[in-house]
Design an enzyme around this catalytic site. Structure first.
Site, PDB file in Angstrom:
ATOM      1  CB  VAL A  46      45.817  39.228  51.585  1.00 14.29           C
ATOM      2  CG1 VAL A  46      46.854  40.302  51.928  1.00 14.29           C
ATOM      3  CG2 VAL A  46      45.718  38.212  52.718  1.00 14.29           C
ATOM      4  CB  CYS A  47      44.598  40.819  46.522  1.00 10.17           C
ATOM      5  SG  CYS A  47      45.784  39.468  46.316  1.00 10.17           S
ATOM      6  N   PRO A  48      42.508  42.628  48.116  1.00  6.87           N
ATOM      7  CG  PRO A  48      40.326  41.907  48.617  1.00  6.87           C
ATOM      8  CD  PRO A  48      41.685  41.414  48.209  1.00  6.87           C
ATOM      9  CD  GLU A  50      48.893  43.213  49.806  1.00 12.48           C
ATOM     10  OE1 GLU A  50      50.012  43.172  50.333  1.00 12.48           O
ATOM     11  OE2 GLU A  50      48.606  42.603  48.754  1.00 12.48           O
ATOM     12  CG  LEU A  51      44.906  45.829  45.165  1.00 14.40           C
ATOM     13  CD1 LEU A  51      44.119  45.243  44.001  1.00 14.40           C
ATOM     14  CD2 LEU A  51      46.281  46.290  44.724  1.00 14.40           C
TER      15      LEU A  51
END
Length: 187
Positions: A46-48, A50-51
């Site tokens: 999920v993190c990439p 969002e970034l």
């Protein structure tokens, strides 16, 4: 206890930005608007997304005088490695703060002590270093960076127009409210 209206606690950290390592402290935030976007870990799922979404809004936020910082408990070296190896993360132009000591994550009360990772926390900080908005999401729920633009505009409007407030779904140029006895029960 809420962090709203509280000054960012002292910290000093290394970050990766624009191909170099930089130092970021709580004092670095003074004199400008800032967004801190905490996420659990590099090289995840999920993190990439969002970034990258945050990068897509970066120019809009910069135009509002906002600097953006992403933060995880990884090191600044790991951020560079991720930036160099991922097409998605390679697009990022804002500072990626490494927080292996977990000081920054603790200061913002987003550290999951059991995992040693940061929760998904988003903070808007005013030029005095005071937290104006807080949003915390569960690990599996990604954020939408486009909502930050209007939140920043609302925070800036309220700061520049004492005595006025922005109602729900407020957009720049739309009507605000002036809380008073006359409004009680009429909204």
């Amino acid at each position: 206890m809420s962090l709203i209206g509280k000054e960012v606690l002292p910290f000093s950290a290394k970050a990766f930005k624009d191909g170099e390592f930089i130092d970021v402290t709580n004092e670095s935030l003074k004199g400008q608007w800032s967004i801190f976007c905490f996420y659990p870990a590099d090289f995840t799922f999920v993190c990439p997304t969002e970034l990258e979404d945050l990068q897509n809004e970066y120019e809009n936020l910069k135009a509002l005088g906002v600097e953006v910082y992403s933060v995880s408990t990884d090191t600044h070296f790991t951020h560079k490695g991720w930036h160099d190896s991922s097409e998605t993360i390679g697009k990022i132009k804002y500072a990626m703060i490494g927080d292996p000591s977990q000081t920054v994550s603790r200061n913002f009360e987003v550290l999951n002590e059991e995992e040693g990772l940061a929760d998904r926390g988003t903070f808007i900080i005013d030029p005095d270093g005071v937290i104006q908005t807080v949003e915390i999401n569960a690990g599996g729920i990604g954020r939408d960076a486009s909502t930050l633009v209007n939140k920043v505009k609302a925070a800036q409007y309220v700061r520049n127009n004492p005595g006025e407030v922005c109602p729900a779904k407020w957009e720049e140029g739309s009507e605000t409210l002036k809380p008073s006895l006359d409004l009680v029960g009429k909204i």
